[in-house]
Design an enzyme around this catalytic site. Structure first.
Site, short mmCIF file in Angstrom:
data_model
loop_
_atom_site.label_atom_id
_atom_site.label_comp_id
_atom_site.label_asym_id
_atom_site.label_seq_id
_atom_site.Cartn_x
_atom_site.Cartn_y
_atom_site.Cartn_z
N VAL A 83 3.96 2.36 -3.72
CA VAL A 83 3.50 2.34 -2.33
C VAL A 83 4.31 3.32 -1.47
O VAL A 83 3.75 4.06 -0.66
CB VAL A 83 3.55 0.91 -1.75
N CYS A 84 5.60 3.35 -1.67
CA CYS A 84 6.44 4.27 -0.90
C CYS A 84 6.10 5.72 -1.23
O CYS A 84 6.00 6.56 -0.33
CB CYS A 84 7.92 4.00 -1.17
#
Length: 168
Positions: free
Chosen positions: A59-60
């Site tokens: 996600v990052c």
């Protein structure tokens, strides 16, 4: 203290997340080339702070890619992608991904950023890392958009962030 969730489990941060209308809080970070980065370096520009736990998570990494794309469309705007990752990791990721429109920045030398911006996680499995958040700061260093993402494993609202930049 703010409350966020990691995989549905409640976690807390130290400090309070900035709100729209607040004056941006001073910070000093380290770039991927180990150069000091300070808030005052960007006065007169719009600044997006993309804050996250670690570039080594899906996600990052996706958020950094999306903000890199967004940055290519924006004038007079600097996007800082901020985590506790060491500059080596950020530099390696950006080189492998062709990321060149954002500045990756680390708070590894100073815990002050996480506390001042209310993103330092103080409990849960990610304790010591940052919660996920996005802050847009205008040319006069006033916060114009503020999103502390409720569930750390989800992406921020890119469209709302982009919209805030189009109206300031």
């Amino acid at each position: 203290m703010e409350t966020v969730y990691f995989k549905g489990k409640e976690c807390h941060t130290l400090g309070s997340f900035p709100k729209i209308g607040d004056k941006a809080r001073y910070f000093s970070l380290v770039s991927s080339s180990f150069k000091e980065i300070e808030l005052c370096d960007y006065k007169g520009k719009r600044i997006v702070l993309n804050i996250f736990p670690s570039i080594d998570t899906d996600v990052c990494a996706m958020a950094v890619r999306k903000f890199n794309e967004m940055a290519s469309l924006l004038d007079n705007t600097t996007v800082l992608c901020i985590s506790m990752d060491l500059p080596f990791a950020a530099s390696r990721f950006c080189a492998a991904e062709g990321i060149d429109n954002v500045i990756v920045a680390s708070a590894f030398r100073s815990q002050v950023f996480g506390r001042k911006y209310g993103v330092e996680l103080i409990d849960g499995p990610l304790s010591g890392l940052f919660a996920r958040g996005v802050i847009v700061i205008d040319e006069t260093l006033i916060v114009r958009y503020s999103e502390l993402v409720n569930e750390i494993t989800t992406e921020p609202d890119y469209e709302a962030c982009y919209h805030s930049l189009r109206i300031i």
